[in-house]
Design an enzyme around this catalytic site. Structure first.
Site, short mmCIF file in Angstrom:
data_model
loop_
_atom_site.label_atom_id
_atom_site.label_comp_id
_atom_site.label_asym_id
_atom_site.label_seq_id
_atom_site.Cartn_x
_atom_site.Cartn_y
_atom_site.Cartn_z
N GLU A 1 5.90 -4.74 -18.22
CA GLU A 1 5.20 -4.61 -19.49
C GLU A 1 5.68 -3.39 -20.28
O GLU A 1 5.75 -3.43 -21.51
CB GLU A 1 3.70 -4.55 -19.24
N GLU B 1 0.58 -10.06 -11.70
CA GLU B 1 -0.87 -9.90 -11.78
C GLU B 1 -1.66 -11.10 -11.27
O GLU B 1 -2.67 -10.94 -10.56
CB GLU B 1 -1.27 -9.59 -13.23
#
Length: 262
Positions: A109, A129
């Site tokens: 990210e 995630e």
């Protein structure tokens, strides 16, 4: 130190140095935040490179520090991370991420917040995630969608598959893939080219792209008059246009210019 910063000849370098996985622990993220704050108004910086020491770029967040029994405290921690990466993305000069090895979770990210990702052939990208019952807390899924489309973003986030550098390049997420041994040299070439470029114009392009990402073409178009009014007053724009006019009038090739960033 888990996070290091240096500046030379207009090129700032952020280095993740938290071996062996370069996890984004509190020390690293606070160093990251402080460095972003320091550089955001530094006119001497014309490009930023973010890189990592060790075998991997980053495995992402330091999940051992998440207190799942205290949701409010943990959500506040996530909010701080989001603020830091938002500020990083909004820096007014080009940002290059040099990625090698595993680039997972929050590490992926952070790389997605860069304007250009240069990836070594060894690089692997992954939204980890969902495998933890979590989601992309630093805005990763929507930034993959912005670069590569919703279908691919959904697939990568829902499956937590490991994506090769070649596949990330084919998807438009990565700008260039190079042999591992050439990553530093190619990144330096990118940095040198951008550091000598039209700094104010680069900042304006970033502003337009951010406006487009948030509000589409109409939102970006609405900013053009205001941005043009600022840019046209800069020395770089005045000199650039004048040199092009002179070259055209003389029937010669337009010269390569040295932009000052002013």
């Amino acid at each position: 130190m888990a996070f290091e910063v240096s500046t030379e000849a207009g090129v700032a370098t952020f280095t993740l140095n938290n071996p062996p996985q370069n996890r984004l622990n509190t020390e690293l993220m606070m160093g990251f935040a402080g460095s972003v704050e320091q550089l955001k108004d530094d006119d001497s910086v014309r490009v930023l490179v973010i890189r990592a020491e060790g075998d991997n770029f980053s495995f992402g967040g330091e999940i051992a520090g998440w207190d799942m029994t205290d949701p409010e405290q943990t959500v506040a921690l996530f909010g701080v991370g989001l603020q830091i990466t938002n500020a990083f993305e909004q820096l007014p000069f080009p940002v290059i991420a040099a990625v090698h090895g595993n680039c997972f979770g929050g590490g992926f990210e952070i790389a997605l917040r860069a304007d250009v990702i240069v990836a070594a052939e060894s690089a692997k990208f992954c939204h980890t995630e969902a495998a933890l019952g979590m989601f992309t807390l630093l805005g990763g899924v929507q930034r993959v969608a912005e670069r590569a489309g919703r279908s691919r973003a959904a697939r990568w986030a829902l499956t937590s598959e490991r994506v090769s550098a070649a596949d990330a390049f084919a998807a438009g997420v990565v700008a260039e893939v190079v042999p591992d041994a050439e990553l530093a040299a190619v990144t330096a070439q990118w940095a040198a080219r951008l550091a000598c470029g039209a700094t104010r114009a680069h900042a304006t392009h970033k502003t337009l792209l951010n406006a487009w990402a948030n509000g589409g073409v109409k939102a970006a178009d609405a900013l053009i008059p205001e941005l043009a009014a600022k840019l046209i007053r800069t020395a770089d724009a005045k000199n650039g246009v004048a040199s092009a006019v002179d070259a055209d009038a003389a029937g010669i090739a337009r010269p390569d210019l040295e932009f000052t960033g002013h």
